[in-house]
Design a protein around this motif. Structure first.
Motif, short mmCIF file in Angstrom:
data_model
loop_
_atom_site.label_atom_id
_atom_site.label_comp_id
_atom_site.label_asym_id
_atom_site.label_seq_id
_atom_site.Cartn_x
_atom_site.Cartn_y
_atom_site.Cartn_z
N GLN A 180 -9.82 6.82 1.52
CA GLN A 180 -9.27 5.47 1.46
C GLN A 180 -10.42 4.56 1.02
O GLN A 180 -11.51 4.63 1.58
CB GLN A 180 -8.75 5.06 2.82
CG GLN A 180 -8.17 3.65 2.85
CD GLN A 180 -9.01 2.71 3.68
OE1 GLN A 180 -9.09 2.86 4.90
NE2 GLN A 180 -9.64 1.76 3.03
N TYR A 230 -5.53 4.89 -1.74
CA TYR A 230 -5.65 6.16 -1.00
C TYR A 230 -5.64 7.35 -1.96
O TYR A 230 -4.82 7.41 -2.88
CB TYR A 230 -4.46 6.29 -0.04
CG TYR A 230 -4.40 5.14 0.94
CD1 TYR A 230 -4.93 5.24 2.21
CD2 TYR A 230 -3.81 3.92 0.56
CE1 TYR A 230 -4.89 4.17 3.10
CE2 TYR A 230 -3.76 2.85 1.44
CZ TYR A 230 -4.30 2.98 2.70
OH TYR A 230 -4.25 1.91 3.57
N GLU A 283 0.83 -1.21 0.00
CA GLU A 283 0.00 0.00 0.00
C GLU A 283 0.87 1.26 0.00
O GLU A 283 0.46 2.29 -0.50
CB GLU A 283 -0.93 -0.01 1.23
CG GLU A 283 -2.04 -1.03 1.10
CD GLU A 283 -2.84 -1.22 2.38
OE1 GLU A 283 -3.00 -0.26 3.15
OE2 GLU A 283 -3.30 -2.35 2.60
N VAL A 284 2.04 1.17 0.62
CA VAL A 284 3.01 2.27 0.51
C VAL A 284 3.87 1.92 -0.70
O VAL A 284 4.58 0.93 -0.70
CB VAL A 284 3.88 2.38 1.78
CG1 VAL A 284 4.88 3.51 1.64
CG2 VAL A 284 2.99 2.58 3.00
N MET A 302 1.26 6.80 -0.88
CA MET A 302 0.24 5.78 -0.64
C MET A 302 -0.34 5.47 -2.02
O MET A 302 -0.72 6.40 -2.76
CB MET A 302 -0.87 6.31 0.27
CG MET A 302 -0.39 6.79 1.63
SD MET A 302 0.57 5.55 2.52
CE MET A 302 -0.69 4.33 2.88
N ARG A 303 -0.40 4.19 -2.39
CA ARG A 303 -0.83 3.89 -3.77
C ARG A 303 -2.23 4.46 -4.02
O ARG A 303 -3.10 4.40 -3.14
CB ARG A 303 -0.78 2.39 -4.04
CG ARG A 303 -1.80 1.58 -3.29
CD ARG A 303 -1.72 0.12 -3.70
NE ARG A 303 -2.62 -0.68 -2.89
CZ ARG A 303 -2.57 -2.01 -2.79
NH1 ARG A 303 -1.66 -2.69 -3.47
NH2 ARG A 303 -3.42 -2.66 -2.03
#
Ligand code: DAH
Length: 344
Positions: free
Chosen positions: A209, A197, A133-134, A167-168
């Motif tokens: 989100q 996000y 996700e990051v 954040m993707r």
């Protein structure tokens, strides 16, 4: 003295046998074995015995004490057993009484939809892929044909952590990651559910989100018809077997051509209503043929292979399927909302 001991033993044992309850038994214990009990009294009298008699009587006293202790223990056991049996007999358990309900948690509607989506696509031969996700800007944008300063980056306002890490904003970076991992091998056939996000203000249809499911197929000879067939099959399994879909031209930097996929309105059947804003169709996902540049960057020869990809918002699918009118319901965790999805 020996006769007195013998007699005492017999009376004591008889009395112990007759004891009716624990209290009587305790009284007898004090009476015979206590500090001022009869046996102790007799022992005191041993001083007056001759040297020959003393060991004989001493042994007898020990024997009597042993016999009394054994009798006490046996009686105590008996009394306890009797008490237990009486208790069991008096307390019956009514097995027909209904139990007290224990409230249990329920599966979150989004998890439920994700599982359903996974089942559908696994049934079509897809595998599940995952990614972080990051994410690096490199995978979130560059590898998807969105170089720095590309105007289409504005479509996805991002939370940057550093210049290169964010954040993707979508699950599409998993496309590039999966293809690189495959090292040029075919077929690639994956879906990737996950959190994404965006720097959006939260309202009824936007959340900073949310959840997406990405799909990617790469192989020799993949065409637009494969895309349409796959998505039609998905739509029918998800929304009903008579469902129709339509593909509408669109634009995404990572697909060419690109198409928005609409579902025939399940509320009015296509004649037009409030749900479909009187168009007869509801937009459910973005898709297209994987852009040759994207294939190339991920190590595939676009002359040899082709592919299709799609991405959909899970909340949107859940909202349509369950008639939820505000995306925020999925995140505020009001149990009155969540409980409605508890169908066992
Ligand atoms: N990533 C897009 C978005 O977040 C959705 C999408 C569109 C994904 C087309 C795809 C695609 O894989 O082919 O808006």
């Amino acid at each position: 003295m020996q006769t007195r001991l013998q007699e005492m033993k017999e009376t004591a044992i008889e009395q112990i046998r007759q004891a009716a309850d624990a209290q009587q038994l305790q009284d007898l214990r004090v009476k015979y074995l206590g500090k001022k009990g009869e046996l102790t009294e007799l022992l005191r009298g041993m001083g007056s015995l001759s040297a020959e008699e003393r060991p004989v009587v001493g042994q007898l006293v020990n024997e009597v004490r042993g016999a009394l202790e054994a009798a006490f223990a046996a009686k105590q056991d008996e009394l306890e057993q009797a008490l237990l049996s009486a208790k069991l007999a008096s307390q019956s358990i009514d097995v027909t009484l209904p139990g007290r309900p224990i409230p249990t948690g329920t599966m979150h509607p989004l998890s439920r939809i994700i599982e359903e989506l996974e089942d559908i696509f696994i049934g079509l031969g897809f595998e599940i892929a995952e990614g972080p996700e990051v994410e690096l800007d490199h995978f979130n944008f560059e590898m998807l044909n969105l170089p720095k300063d590309h105007p289409a980056r504005d479509m996805q306002d991002s939370f940057y952590i550093t210049d290169e890490i964010l954040m993707r904003t979508h699950t599409s970076p998993v496309q590039a990651r999966t293809m690189l991992k495959k090292g040029g091998k075919t077929p690639v056939k994956i879906i990737c559910p996950g959190k994404v996000y965006r720097r959006d203000d939260d309202d009824a249809t936007h959340s900073h989100q949310f959840t997406q499911i990405e799909g990617l197929v790469v192989d020799k000879g993949i065409g637009m018809s494969d895309l349409k067939g796959t998505l039609l099959s998905f739509a029918r399994q998800m929304f009903g077997e008579n469902q129709q879909i339509r593909l509408r031209p669109s634009f995404f930097p990572f697909t060419e051509p690109s198409a928005e996929v609409d579902l025939q309105c399940f509320n009015c059947g296509g004649s037009g209503c409030r749900v479909c804003k009187h168009t007869g169709w509801i937009e459910i996902l973005g898709s297209g043929m994987v852009h040759p540049r994207v294939l190339e960057m991920a190590g595939y020869d676009p002359q040899e292979v082709s592919g299709f990809a799609f991405g959909m918002g899970v909340e949107r699918i859940a909202m349509l399927k369950y008639g939820v009118e505000d995306i925020r319901h999925f995140y505020t965790n009001d149990v009155r909302f969540l409980r409605q999805f508890n169908r066992g």
